[in-house]
Design a protein around this motif. Structure first.
Motif, PDB file in Angstrom:
ATOM      1  N   ALA A 253      28.868 -12.187 -33.982  1.00  0.00           N
ATOM      2  CA  ALA A 253      28.115 -13.089 -34.862  1.00  0.00           C
ATOM      3  C   ALA A 253      26.912 -13.680 -34.120  1.00  0.00           C
ATOM      4  N   ILE A 254      27.097 -14.081 -32.867  1.00  0.00           N
ATOM      5  CA  ILE A 254      25.977 -14.642 -32.094  1.00  0.00           C
ATOM      6  C   ILE A 254      24.925 -13.564 -31.835  1.00  0.00           C
ATOM      7  N   MET A 255      25.377 -12.363 -31.492  1.00  0.00           N
ATOM      8  CA  MET A 255      24.436 -11.268 -31.203  1.00  0.00           C
ATOM      9  C   MET A 255      23.623 -10.911 -32.440  1.00  0.00           C
ATOM     10  N   LYS A 256      24.297 -10.912 -33.576  1.00  0.00           N
ATOM     11  CA  LYS A 256      23.623 -10.602 -34.841  1.00  0.00           C
ATOM     12  C   LYS A 256      22.573 -11.673 -35.147  1.00  0.00           C
ATOM     13  N   GLU A 257      22.984 -12.919 -35.023  1.00  0.00           N
ATOM     14  CA  GLU A 257      22.094 -14.031 -35.379  1.00  0.00           C
ATOM     15  C   GLU A 257      20.851 -14.054 -34.486  1.00  0.00           C
ATOM     16  N   LYS A 258      21.030 -13.783 -33.188  1.00  0.00           N
ATOM     17  CA  LYS A 258      19.900 -13.888 -32.250  1.00  0.00           C
ATOM     18  C   LYS A 258      19.271 -12.536 -31.902  1.00  0.00           C
ATOM     19  N   ASP A 259      19.643 -11.480 -32.619  1.00  0.00           N
ATOM     20  CA  ASP A 259      19.133 -10.129 -32.338  1.00  0.00           C
ATOM     21  C   ASP A 259      19.271  -9.779 -30.857  1.00  0.00           C
ATOM     22  N   ILE A 260      20.489  -9.914 -30.349  1.00  0.00           N
ATOM     23  CA  ILE A 260      20.779  -9.620 -28.945  1.00  0.00           C
ATOM     24  C   ILE A 260      21.288  -8.182 -28.832  1.00  0.00           C
ATOM     25  N   PRO A 261      20.563  -7.339 -28.082  1.00  0.00           N
ATOM     26  CA  PRO A 261      20.966  -5.924 -27.996  1.00  0.00           C
ATOM     27  C   PRO A 261      22.201  -5.706 -27.120  1.00  0.00           C
ATOM     28  N   LEU A 262      22.821  -4.547 -27.365  1.00  0.00           N
ATOM     29  CA  LEU A 262      24.008  -4.122 -26.636  1.00  0.00           C
ATOM     30  C   LEU A 262      23.697  -2.763 -26.009  1.00  0.00           C
ATOM     31  N   VAL A 263      24.000  -2.632 -24.708  1.00  0.00           N
ATOM     32  CA  VAL A 263      23.709  -1.377 -23.984  1.00  0.00           C
ATOM     33  C   VAL A 263      25.021  -0.639 -23.741  1.00  0.00           C
ATOM     34  N   THR A 264      25.007   0.687 -23.974  1.00  0.00           N
ATOM     35  CA  THR A 264      26.267   1.406 -24.183  1.00  0.00           C
ATOM     36  C   THR A 264      27.134   1.681 -22.937  1.00  0.00           C
ATOM     37  N   THR A 265      26.690   2.513 -22.046  1.00  0.00           N
ATOM     38  CA  THR A 265      27.502   3.085 -20.946  1.00  0.00           C
ATOM     39  C   THR A 265      28.858   3.620 -21.439  1.00  0.00           C
ATOM     40  N   LEU A 266      28.828   4.346 -22.572  1.00  0.00           N
ATOM     41  CA  LEU A 266      30.088   4.794 -23.185  1.00  0.00           C
ATOM     42  C   LEU A 266      30.657   6.069 -22.569  1.00  0.00           C
ATOM     43  N   SER A 296      34.596  -2.251 -29.784  1.00  0.00           N
ATOM     44  CA  SER A 296      33.390  -3.088 -29.711  1.00  0.00           C
ATOM     45  C   SER A 296      32.215  -2.417 -30.412  1.00  0.00           C
ATOM     46  N   PHE A 297      32.035  -1.125 -30.120  1.00  0.00           N
ATOM     47  CA  PHE A 297      30.867  -0.436 -30.678  1.00  0.00           C
ATOM     48  C   PHE A 297      31.029  -0.175 -32.170  1.00  0.00           C
ATOM     49  N   ARG A 298      32.264   0.012 -32.626  1.00  0.00           N
ATOM     50  CA  ARG A 298      32.463   0.120 -34.076  1.00  0.00           C
ATOM     51  C   ARG A 298      32.068  -1.186 -34.758  1.00  0.00           C
ATOM     52  N   MET A 299      32.468  -2.311 -34.145  1.00  0.00           N
ATOM     53  CA  MET A 299      32.107  -3.620 -34.721  1.00  0.00           C
ATOM     54  C   MET A 299      30.589  -3.828 -34.684  1.00  0.00           C
ATOM     55  N   ALA A 300      29.970  -3.461 -33.576  1.00  0.00           N
ATOM     56  CA  ALA A 300      28.514  -3.629 -33.439  1.00  0.00           C
ATOM     57  C   ALA A 300      27.780  -2.789 -34.485  1.00  0.00           C
ATOM     58  N   HIS A 301      28.309  -1.591 -34.728  1.00  0.00           N
ATOM     59  CA  HIS A 301      27.710  -0.680 -35.714  1.00  0.00           C
ATOM     60  C   HIS A 301      27.763  -1.307 -37.099  1.00  0.00           C
ATOM     61  N   GLU A 302      28.917  -1.805 -37.433  1.00  0.00           N
ATOM     62  CA  GLU A 302      29.114  -2.423 -38.749  1.00  0.00           C
ATOM     63  C   GLU A 302      28.185  -3.615 -38.947  1.00  0.00           C
ATOM     64  N   ILE A 305      24.010  -4.372 -35.045  1.00  0.00           N
ATOM     65  CA  ILE A 305      23.460  -4.849 -33.771  1.00  0.00           C
ATOM     66  C   ILE A 305      22.544  -3.762 -33.191  1.00  0.00           C
ATOM     67  N   ARG A 306      21.446  -4.173 -32.586  1.00  0.00           N
ATOM     68  CA  ARG A 306      20.544  -3.216 -31.920  1.00  0.00           C
ATOM     69  C   ARG A 306      21.244  -2.653 -30.670  1.00  0.00           C
ATOM     70  N   VAL A 307      21.405  -1.348 -30.635  1.00  0.00           N
ATOM     71  CA  VAL A 307      22.118  -0.714 -29.520  1.00  0.00           C
ATOM     72  C   VAL A 307      21.168   0.204 -28.748  1.00  0.00           C
ATOM     73  N   ALA A 308      21.199   0.102 -27.424  1.00  0.00           N
ATOM     74  CA  ALA A 308      20.390   0.991 -26.573  1.00  0.00           C
ATOM     75  C   ALA A 308      21.310   1.813 -25.681  1.00  0.00           C
ATOM     76  N   LEU A 309      20.922   3.068 -25.431  1.00  0.00           N
ATOM     77  CA  LEU A 309      21.732   3.914 -24.552  1.00  0.00           C
ATOM     78  C   LEU A 309      21.522   3.529 -23.098  1.00  0.00           C
ATOM     79  N   GLY A 310      22.630   3.380 -22.391  1.00  0.00           N
ATOM     80  CA  GLY A 310      22.593   3.209 -20.942  1.00  0.00           C
ATOM     81  C   GLY A 310      23.727   4.034 -20.384  1.00  0.00           C
ATOM     82  N   THR A 311      23.604   4.496 -19.151  1.00  0.00           N
ATOM     83  CA  THR A 311      24.628   5.436 -18.689  1.00  0.00           C
ATOM     84  C   THR A 311      25.448   4.961 -17.495  1.00  0.00           C
TER      85      THR A 311
END
Ligand SMILES: [Zn+2]
Length: 402
Positions: A253-266, A296-302, A305-311
């Motif tokens: 909810a906080i990430m959505k509200e403030k447009d905070i990106p999530l970096v993967t390393t999946l 986490s990423f399923r929730m972020a997708h729903e 959330i802005r997601v960036a690839l990181g390895t």
């Protein structure tokens, strides 16, 4: 030099590919990207036909430690040996289609300079300096050393304890050329002396770090595994999350509200349990991480959330740069479409490099950082996962592969 490239075009702006597409490059920039239009083609253009291949923006790895502790291990004990290994590694990144990297290690700035001067071949680099951590935290790699010795020796970690130390530590990263700041808000899988759920910095320390970064006009990103430390970081002003292994509804909810990106390393998070020759403490932590990360990423997708690839790849047997494009596939394993994964690994990475005005999409006026891949990644995302499938790489209008 002018080029005209024919083929399927994925521009990372639209949601669909242009099947019969064309990209024109003039000097270092893109003049046109879209439907094929032969009237725009002139005699002075070099022609490349991708056939059934796809022209798309170059890949961006938003989570790299170019000079990692592994580059030291594989080449002796000196930091200079490690640095020279990285020169080779940068060429292998380009070969695999990577044209931009957000780095978190000691030599990001000099490597960036060397690439920009054309002294060595490599992707564009946004340096972040070393990763800031508390002692006995995620970046405390060698507890036989004093904290002072560790800070003199480590290529990726920098230890600080207490608000004053934090202020100095952040400023030291800026002295070393950092354009953003990376901290460890929680413990992690690869650290021997902590648990993944540990909270590391105090609120006061975090606010000092965030405040100092803001005075330098930039942001703080946080390594986040456990939920409590992630929430604390979000509440103390961190504006980007790495890994996000155990996000809960409140974090999202906080990430959505403030447009905070999530970096993967999946690829690492999902693959750790199958990796070879890891120490026992790491194996125990690895098993618990896989399901949490996917969740986490399923929730972020729903939540959108802005997601960036990181390895987090380090060009070792477990994480070879030749297959760094596997990260696109790993994101699709969490419910993302191939097109969403491609945007995560191009335009969203450019955003975190703070260069999205210049790179990350194929649009007229942008720098020509692009790749041609064999096949169609929208039908088979794994075509991006092997350097052998990347037939052409162009950085700033110069062909550096193919
Ligand atoms: Zn990392």
């Amino acid at each position: 030099m002018k080029y005209v490239l024919y083929g399927r075009v994925i521009d990372s702006v639209k949601d669909e590919a242009v099947e019969n597409g064309m990209v024109i490059v003039d000097g270092e920039r893109i003049l046109y990207a879209g439907e094929r239009n032969d009237e725009m083609v002139t005699d002075d253009m070099q022609v490349r036909d991708a056939g059934n291949g796809t022209i798309m923006p170059g890949f961006i790895d938003a989570h790299a430690h170019l000079t990692g502790e592994e580059s030291r291990n594989s080449s002796g004990t000196s930091a200079f040996d490690a640095l020279l290994t990285v020169v080779k590694d940068l060429g292998e990144l380009v070969d695999a289609g990577v044209t931009g990297v957000r780095d978190m290690s000691l030599f990001g700035k000099p490597l960036k300079n060397a690439v920009e001067k054309g002294n060595i071949l490599g992707p564009r680099i946004t340096p972040g300096g070393r990763v800031l951590s508390v002692s006995a935290g995620h970046c405390d790699f060698d507890t036989d050393l004093s904290v002072k010795e560790a800070n003199e020796k480590s290529l990726t970690g920098y230890l600080m304890d207490g608000p004053e130390d934090c202020l100095r530590g952040v400023r030291q990263q800026f002295r070393d050329g950092a354009e953003f700041i990376k901290i460890c808000a929680t413990g992690g899988v690869s650290s021997a002396v902590d648990n993944i759920n540990d909270v590391q910095f105090s609120d006061e320390e975090l606010r000092v770090i965030v405040g100092e970064a803001a005075r330098h006009g930039t942001y703080v990103t946080a390594h986040c595994t456990g939920t409590a430390g992630t929430l604390q970081a979000l509440k103390c002003g961190v504006t980007c999350i790495e890994h996000g292994v155990m996000l809960d509804e409140e974090c999202i909810a906080i990430m959505k509200e403030k447009d905070i990106p999530l970096v993967t390393t999946l690829s690492v998070a999902l693959g750790l349990a199958d990796m070879k020759n890891l120490p026992d403490f790491m194996m125990k932590k690895a098993v618990s991480v896989k399901e949490s990360a996917m969740n986490s990423f399923r929730m972020a997708h729903e939540a959108g959330i802005r997601v960036a690839l990181g390895t987090d790849y380090s060009n070792t047997g477990n994480t070879p740069f030749k297959h760094i494009g596997k990260e696109f596939y790993s994101l699709t394993r969490c419910g993302y479409t191939p097109m969403e994964a491609i945007k995560a690994g191009t335009v969203n990475g450019a955003y975190l490099m703070r260069k999205d005005q210049e790179i990350g999409t194929l649009e007229a006026g942008k720098l020509a950082d692009l790749v041609i891949v064999n096949g169609n990644p929208l039908e088979d995302i794994l075509v991006l996962a092997d350097a052998d499938n990347i037939s052409t790489v162009m950085i700033g209008g110069k062909i550096v592969k193919g």
